[in-house]
Motif scaffolding. Structure first.
Motif, PDB file in Angstrom:
ATOM      1  N   UNK A   1       9.437   7.399  55.850  1.00  0.00           N
ATOM      2  CA  UNK A   1      10.555   7.412  56.024  1.00  0.00           C
ATOM      3  C   UNK A   1      10.867   6.059  57.089  1.00  0.00           C
ATOM      4  N   UNK A   2       9.954   5.757  57.876  1.00  0.00           N
ATOM      5  CA  UNK A   2      10.034   4.614  58.995  1.00  0.00           C
ATOM      6  C   UNK A   2       9.874   3.316  58.068  1.00  0.00           C
TER       7      UNK A   2
ATOM      8  N   UNK B   1       9.087   6.164  46.351  1.00  0.00           N
ATOM      9  CA  UNK B   1       9.687   5.405  45.110  1.00  0.00           C
ATOM     10  C   UNK B   1      10.752   4.432  45.578  1.00  0.00           C
ATOM     11  N   UNK B   2      11.372   4.346  46.564  1.00  0.00           N
ATOM     12  CA  UNK B   2      12.475   3.736  47.156  1.00  0.00           C
ATOM     13  C   UNK B   2      11.469   2.469  47.724  1.00  0.00           C
ATOM     14  N   UNK B   3      10.416   2.821  48.577  1.00  0.00           N
ATOM     15  CA  UNK B   3       9.690   1.625  49.090  1.00  0.00           C
ATOM     16  C   UNK B   3       9.207   0.778  48.030  1.00  0.00           C
TER      17      UNK B   3
ATOM     18  N   UNK C   1       9.269  22.148  44.130  1.00  0.00           N
ATOM     19  CA  UNK C   1      10.189  20.982  44.057  1.00  0.00           C
ATOM     20  C   UNK C   1       9.589  19.631  44.299  1.00  0.00           C
ATOM     21  N   UNK C   2      10.002  18.711  43.885  1.00  0.00           N
ATOM     22  CA  UNK C   2       9.379  17.221  44.369  1.00  0.00           C
ATOM     23  C   UNK C   2       9.817  17.167  45.799  1.00  0.00           C
ATOM     24  N   UNK C   3       8.638  16.846  46.646  1.00  0.00           N
ATOM     25  CA  UNK C   3       8.831  16.505  48.044  1.00  0.00           C
ATOM     26  C   UNK C   3       9.671  15.171  48.234  1.00  0.00           C
ATOM     27  N   UNK C   4      10.622  15.256  49.481  1.00  0.00           N
ATOM     28  CA  UNK C   4      11.250  13.938  49.556  1.00  0.00           C
ATOM     29  C   UNK C   4      10.225  12.838  49.863  1.00  0.00           C
ATOM     30  N   UNK C   5       9.060  13.118  50.348  1.00  0.00           N
ATOM     31  CA  UNK C   5       8.195  11.881  50.370  1.00  0.00           C
ATOM     32  C   UNK C   5       7.862  11.251  49.325  1.00  0.00           C
TER      33      UNK C   5
END
Length: 574
Positions: free
Chosen positions: A65-66, A350-352, A341-345
């Motif tokens: 997240x950071x 993927x965004x990074x 479910x897929x973890x938000x991690x």
């Protein structure tokens, strides 16, 4: 010279190490430690399921997240990556995606536990915001000038991400709504059809990543002008493939990795299946022709990553982004039968990966463009250039207490020469970007250099000339004033000196700092500022190194800094 601040982010390798630890401890380890049916839980399993595993999982989630937030801020402030319109859209989407992902991390469940009700309710919003974010990043990269093949590689990697996001949304709806007209088994069977196509795409990730991303090597190692003929462009692309295939380090790394995996799959197939399925949600085929294709894909993927990472700069960042996107894509294909479910991690990962890969593609293109532009400037030998820096530093030593400093730093695309000293009592620093002994950029700073948008900007643009039919071009001063500084700065004497001396752009932050920049890809002839031809000429003696317009430019910038309230005048000056 392009200075990519992403490369100085220590969280990227840290994040990848934490993702590896999360896969080993939290995903694979629990599958081997969990008890059989009707068997009691062991103490070791409880330790990993309720202690070590969740700690690693949540720590990796908060680091992701950071890292994602830092990269988004960096990209939005970066003038060299996305267009202004796309940066505005990215900022608006980030204001939705980051809070949703933060809440998702907080309500996630670790270990072998059923997903929380809060995560089930949040998942549709998480999927929509992630898809929007991925599309914005990919679209901004595609619309920017850059190499075609790496852009196609970005599209190829984006396809399974979007497919798995849709699949994950269906999974959340099915798990959350068991009282449907059809049986639960039928819903699971229908939804399970969707990730299969994504896994087919990912099973060939080694081949297509090699085809699409290896040409980045040829771009960053380009010397001289860009090829104009189609055959020359093909030769440049093939040269990048050749360097990746025949370079000893990446080749040995890929061969050893593929050999170890192939032997492990042959000797202990059931264990290999369990590891791959638990870590990457992929059903490993039996040791056969399909199994050899998997080993070949691993070989090509490792060869691509090692070949890109072997070189510093944009290619190394492309390797990091590729690994992040591929790992996240496999994790987004979490099987339905786990009821997880897929973890938000992995949305964050993927965004990074997409952000880093997009910036790497843009950075490689910019370096190739710099090489093309640098080929038009004369080469200055290192000995002559060092003599020039010494002469410049001596000019900045205007008082006994002022000790100028010279620092030459190696850069993945050449070097950056830094000269710091004093000019008329004010601290002044100069940065020269060079590549292949050719000057690419000049930056002069008085006061503080800020990342924010400047309060006042001045450039000298060419008007007329050959394009408009005029015999001579007109140099017109263009000013952008946000805080009404023009009345103080544009005095008659200053305007005349600007038109005579200025080459490039001046940015002023009122009361804080002034920065002058002249960069080759702004169509600025750096030879107008520094006499490069004389520096490169063997007829000029080392003791008679010319400085050109630099000292007059320093005088002009100092006077403007005084008028802008950045530097007070000396006592003996009016």
């Amino acid at each position: 010279m392009r200075e990519d601040r992403t490369e100085s982010l220590p969280l990227l390798p840290t994040l990848l190490l934490l993702i590896l630890a999360e896969l080993v401890v939290h995903r694979i380890g629990l599958q081997f430690l969990k008890p059989e049916v009707l068997q009691p839980e062991t103490e070791v399993f409880r330790l990993f399921n309720e202690g070590i595993g969740p700690v690693v999982f949540f720590f990796a989630s908060f680091i992701a997240l950071a890292c994602c937030a830092w990269l988004l801020v960096n990209v939005i402030l970066d003038d060299d990556f996305l267009l202004v319109s796309w940066r505005i859209v990215l900022g608006l989407v980030s204001c939705v995606f980051l809070p949703v992902a933060t809440v998702g991390v907080l309500v996630s469940t670790a270990g072998l536990k059923a997903p929380s009700r809060s995560l089930l309710e949040l998942h549709p919003y998480l999927n929509v915001s992630f898809v929007t974010m991925a599309l914005v990043v990919a679209s901004g990269t595609l619309l920017r000038r850059g190499p075609v093949l790496p852009k196609l590689g970005l599209v190829y990697l984006l396809a399974p991400l979007l497919l798995f996001a849709y699949f994950s949304d269906r999974t959340a709806r099915i798990i959350g709504d068991l009282a449907a007209t059809r049986s639960f088994y039928q819903q699971l069977r229908d939804a399970a059809l969707y990730p299969r196509y994504g896994l087919v795409l990912l099973s060939a990730v080694g081949l297509w990543s090699f085809v699409f991303l290896v040409p980045l090597i040829g771009l960053v190692e380009r010397e001289g002008r860009a090829p104009t003929k189609a055959l020359d462009r093909l030769v440049e692309v093939l040269r990048g493939y050749g360097r990746a295939v025949f370079e000893i380090g990446p080749l040995v790394t890929a061969l050893v990795t593929a050999l170890v995996f192939g032997l492990f799959m042959k000797l202990s197939y059931q264990t290999a299946v369990k590891i791959v399925e638990a870590g990457f949600a992929y059903n490993l085929p039996s040791p056969s022709a399909r199994g050899l294709l998997v080993v070949a894909s691993i070989f090509l993927f490792t060869l691509t990553v090692a070949g890109l990472a072997w070189r510093p700069g944009p290619t190394r960042m492309a390797a990091v982004g590729l690994v992040a996107v591929v790992v996240a894509a496999f994790r987004l294909a979490q099987p339905l039968h786990d009821l997880r479910l897929t973890a938000p991690l992995y949305y964050l990962l993927a965004t990074v990966g997409l952000l880093v890969l997009g910036r790497a593609i843009a950075g490689a293109w910019d370096l190739a463009l710099e090489a093309d532009l640098a080929s038009a400037t004369p080469q200055v030998e290192n000995r002559r250039w060092r003599r020039f820096l010494d002469t410049l530093a001596a000019s900045l030593a205007q008082s006994p207490s002022a000790l100028p400093r010279i620092d030459v730093r190696a850069h993945h695309a050449g070097e950056i020469s830094l000269v710091e000293g004093e000019w008329r009592g004010a601290d002044l620093s100069m940065r020269f970007g060079r590549r292949s002994r050719r000057l690419l950029s000049l930056t002069i700073v008085l006061g503080q250099e800020m990342d924010d948008r400047a309060d006042w900007t001045a450039t000298l643009a060419e008007r007329g000339g050959q394009d408009s039919g005029a015999e001579e071009s007109e140099r017109r001063l263009e000013v952008h004033d946000r805080v009404l500084l023009s009345d103080r700065l544009l005095q008659e004497s200053v305007v005349e000196r600007l038109q005579e001396t200025l080459r490039g752009r001046v940015d002023i932050w009122h009361g804080l700092g002034l920065r002058y920049r002249a960069v080759g890809h702004w169509s600025v002839d750096l030879a107008d500022v520094i006499p490069l031809a004389q520096l490169a000429s063997a007829e000029v003696e080392d003791d008679d190194v010319p400085l050109g317009r630099l000292l007059a430019l320093c005088d002009l910038l100092y006077d403007m800094a005084v008028l802008a309230g950045i530097q007070g005048p000396k006592e003996d000056e009016p």
